[in-house]
Design an enzyme around this catalytic site. Sequence first.
Site, PDB file in Angstrom:
ATOM      1  N   CYS A   2      56.697   9.262  47.927  1.00  0.00           N
ATOM      2  CA  CYS A   2      57.460   9.199  49.183  1.00  0.00           C
ATOM      3  C   CYS A   2      56.799   8.175  50.102  1.00  0.00           C
ATOM      4  CB  CYS A   2      57.443  10.563  49.865  1.00  0.00           C
ATOM      5  SG  CYS A   2      58.025  11.872  48.795  1.00  0.00           S
ATOM      6  N   ARG A  27      58.269   1.928  46.841  1.00  0.00           N
ATOM      7  CA  ARG A  27      57.635   3.158  46.335  1.00  0.00           C
ATOM      8  C   ARG A  27      58.661   4.039  45.633  1.00  0.00           C
ATOM      9  NH1 ARG A  27      52.777   4.253  48.946  1.00  0.00           N
ATOM     10  NH2 ARG A  27      53.054   6.503  48.894  1.00  0.00           N
ATOM     11  N   TRP A  75      60.875  10.633  47.466  1.00  0.00           N
ATOM     12  CA  TRP A  75      60.943  10.559  46.006  1.00  0.00           C
ATOM     13  C   TRP A  75      60.885  12.009  45.557  1.00  0.00           C
ATOM     14  CZ3 TRP A  75      61.491   7.521  41.724  1.00  0.00           C
ATOM     15  CH2 TRP A  75      61.029   8.023  40.525  1.00  0.00           C
ATOM     16  N   ASN A 101      54.180  13.405  52.116  1.00  0.00           N
ATOM     17  CA  ASN A 101      54.080  12.771  50.794  1.00  0.00           C
ATOM     18  C   ASN A 101      52.991  13.526  50.040  1.00  0.00           C
ATOM     19  OD1 ASN A 101      54.069  11.110  48.565  1.00  0.00           O
ATOM     20  ND2 ASN A 101      52.644   9.645  49.485  1.00  0.00           N
ATOM     21  N   GLY A 102      53.324  13.999  48.832  1.00  0.00           N
ATOM     22  CA  GLY A 102      52.331  14.726  48.039  1.00  0.00           C
ATOM     23  C   GLY A 102      52.957  15.954  47.409  1.00  0.00           C
ATOM     24  N   GLU A 481      51.661   3.285  20.487  1.00  0.00           N
ATOM     25  CA  GLU A 481      51.777   2.946  21.915  1.00  0.00           C
ATOM     26  C   GLU A 481      50.958   1.697  22.231  1.00  0.00           C
ATOM     27  OE1 GLU A 481      53.792   3.646  24.037  1.00  0.00           O
ATOM     28  OE2 GLU A 481      52.897   3.054  25.931  1.00  0.00           O
ATOM     29  N   LYS A 485      52.732  -1.628  23.879  1.00  0.00           N
ATOM     30  CA  LYS A 485      52.239  -2.197  25.143  1.00  0.00           C
ATOM     31  C   LYS A 485      51.971  -3.686  24.975  1.00  0.00           C
ATOM     32  CE  LYS A 485      52.996   0.258  28.018  1.00  0.00           C
ATOM     33  NZ  LYS A 485      53.914   0.962  27.272  1.00  0.00           N
ATOM     34  N   GLU A 488      55.323  -5.763  24.276  1.00  0.00           N
ATOM     35  CA  GLU A 488      56.367  -5.813  25.312  1.00  0.00           C
ATOM     36  C   GLU A 488      55.931  -6.630  26.528  1.00  0.00           C
ATOM     37  OE1 GLU A 488      57.683  -2.223  27.249  1.00  0.00           O
ATOM     38  OE2 GLU A 488      55.774  -1.265  26.955  1.00  0.00           O
ATOM     39  N   HIS A 504      49.785  -0.329   1.062  1.00  0.00           N
ATOM     40  CA  HIS A 504      51.116  -0.327   0.425  1.00  0.00           C
ATOM     41  C   HIS A 504      51.955  -1.503   0.883  1.00  0.00           C
ATOM     42  CE1 HIS A 504      50.283   3.575  -1.340  1.00  0.00           C
ATOM     43  NE2 HIS A 504      49.772   3.926  -0.177  1.00  0.00           N
ATOM     44  N   LYS A 603      63.751  -1.581  32.904  1.00  0.00           N
ATOM     45  CA  LYS A 603      62.926  -0.382  33.115  1.00  0.00           C
ATOM     46  C   LYS A 603      63.615   0.851  32.537  1.00  0.00           C
ATOM     47  CE  LYS A 603      59.613   2.193  34.427  1.00  0.00           C
ATOM     48  NZ  LYS A 603      58.406   2.199  33.577  1.00  0.00           N
TER      49      LYS A 603
HETATM   50  C1  AGP Z   1      57.676   1.541  27.510  1.00  0.00           C
HETATM   51  O1  AGP Z   1      56.665   0.764  28.110  1.00  0.00           O
HETATM   52  C2  AGP Z   1      59.033   0.879  27.620  1.00  0.00           C
HETATM   53  N1  AGP Z   1      59.335   0.579  28.965  1.00  0.00           N
HETATM   54  C3  AGP Z   1      60.122   1.638  26.895  1.00  0.00           C
HETATM   55  O2  AGP Z   1      59.743   1.790  25.557  1.00  0.00           O
HETATM   56  C4  AGP Z   1      60.427   3.051  27.445  1.00  0.00           C
HETATM   57  O3  AGP Z   1      59.375   3.929  27.133  1.00  0.00           O
HETATM   58  C5  AGP Z   1      61.710   3.557  26.760  1.00  0.00           C
HETATM   59  O4  AGP Z   1      62.760   2.667  27.089  1.00  0.00           O
HETATM   60  C6  AGP Z   1      62.086   4.976  27.182  1.00  0.00           C
HETATM   61  O5  AGP Z   1      62.368   5.004  28.553  1.00  0.00           O
HETATM   62  P1  AGP Z   1      62.510   6.445  29.277  1.00  0.00           P
HETATM   63  O6  AGP Z   1      61.186   7.109  29.129  1.00  0.00           O
HETATM   64  O7  AGP Z   1      62.874   6.125  30.687  1.00  0.00           O
HETATM   65  O8  AGP Z   1      63.586   7.209  28.556  1.00  0.00           O
END
Ligand code: AGP
Length: 608
Positions: A2, A27, A75, A101-102, A481, A485, A488, A504, A603
Amino acid sequence: MCGIVGYIGKSQAAPILLDGLSKLEYRGYDSAGIAVYDGEHIRGQKSIGRLKALSELTHDGATMPGTAGIGHTRWATHGAPSNENAHPHFNEDETIAVVHNGIIENYLKLKKKLAEKEYHFVSDTDTEVVAHLLDYYYKGNPIEAITKVMHRVEGSYALGIMFREHPGIVYAVRKDSPLIVGHGKDGNLIASDVPAVLKYTRNVYFIQNEEIAVLSEDSITFYNVDGEEIQKESSAIDWDINAAEKAGYEHFMLKEMYEQPKTVRDTLNPRIRDGAVVIEELGMTDEEISQIRKIHIVACGSAYHTGVTAKYVFEGMARIPVEVDLASEFRYRNPILQEQDLVIIISQSGETADSLAALREAKRKGVKTLGIVNVVGSSIAREADKVMYTWAGPEIAVATTKAYSAQLVAEYLLAIKFAQVRGEITETEVRAYLKDLQKLPEQIEMLLSNKERIQHFANRYVSARDVFFVGRGIDYAISMEGSLKLKEISYIHSEAYAAGELKHGTISLIEEGTLVAAVLTQEDLYKKTISNIVELTSRGAFVLAVTNAGNTEIEKAADYVIYIPQTNRWFTNSLAIIPLQLFSYYVSVGRGCDVDKPRNLAKSVTVE
Ligand code: AGP
């Protein structure tokens, strides 16, 4: 998180509050509100959606005259986005107004006690409890009331407060949530963050935990939690507005990586009470938990990777069969679901199209669904039968870090709860697990403080063509993961492989100098993975090992080692991922990529 603003001075407050809130929009928020003292009453005005709606409603503040006020962008954490839940919140006779906020972790207990004293609530928020608690303790002295509230509430808070009986004053207090005080030439301000005050002053005070600020038109006084006056030094801000939005970090991703200790703490602490796991929002009886036949975890991207970890934790700790699916696969394979199954959809945004479709498919088949979601009130949160929020606050960078870490600990808590209810672990084991979980924030902090060494190593790989991540069991999930990272945000080709699978096929890709990150946090699998490392180095690979402190044996096999602090075997993902996040971040920065907004990515992938 928030956003909070407050102003008291010679100018009209409302326009300044709206302007300050607009500087905090980054934010993330879903509703907004302001309250202004008009000479007789504290008048409040709220709206859901964008700040623009509030500005239109108040004609840019013109309909709310007065020179003292507080404002808020919410938020949502407790209670969906709505007018009732938007701040400011008031006591019943509207003589006290609060913005917050919190997370007040013990708000339900306090709310129950206040209700027994005939207090009535109009919202689902933890903040409204603070407004009524201030009312309960207020006997004419605001500082006394505030300090009493500080002694009763548990959790994190940054509060802006106004008392009608003290019209020329704005009060502020914080614990674990950010709050600053600005000393301007024609008035004084409070705000969650520097951007909100930069237009009016660069002279700010950083309030420390459990300090109270009392602002009048031309003075600022500070008190400690015992109500004693204290002296504070102001600081001159030399940031520009853009840097200030990232709180001085170069990118949102770096800022959010450094917020991980807090998001882990915020997701854990409200659900750990007296050495037990309490997940009120789960809404499942012990009977229902005991009868779960199988868990299906469905998600995309990083959320999916936490699901792969959760499979090992649920099966290892609670002995419940778990199947993990990519949502885009699950939704089209006519999955075999049975009445006693539980489908868990994991999603930061709560709007990912494939994950939402998977949820609807599970519901169509009549199976119980649980969402583990970060955005309160999002589609998945609303449509799942139950939702367990990860209180990570808004995540701006496309590459998830803090929400990922919050998802992990939410899943650990769920597994501990299920394991205990099903008699797979004892109360003593639960306490031991929770003790390890509550150490994670400081361990993450320690790993983050190691960034220079990782930055130095990353700079050697800004021109890499292929990078592989390998591991076994949970270490394979961590590798997934780590690989995502890197690719991407740096656009370097990378793959994660089960270490035992290399021979394999994939090992044919290893050339002289190929970087392979090997993750070894599962003690019972060390030896196996070390033999894979030897296979790799004997073919020219350069192996970076991420392993538990004390496993020095690894130095005979790997070329470069990063140690993580000791934690329970089920929780190592929360620590091992930190150096891998930092590595990817610094490679991306070294390559001049757009770290926060990588090419081709969104996002939230709200399309198929
Ligand atoms: C992760 O860094 C990516 N931005 C992407 O893989 C993300 O995790 C995926 O699109 C799922 O998004 P969500 O958690 O909002 O469903």
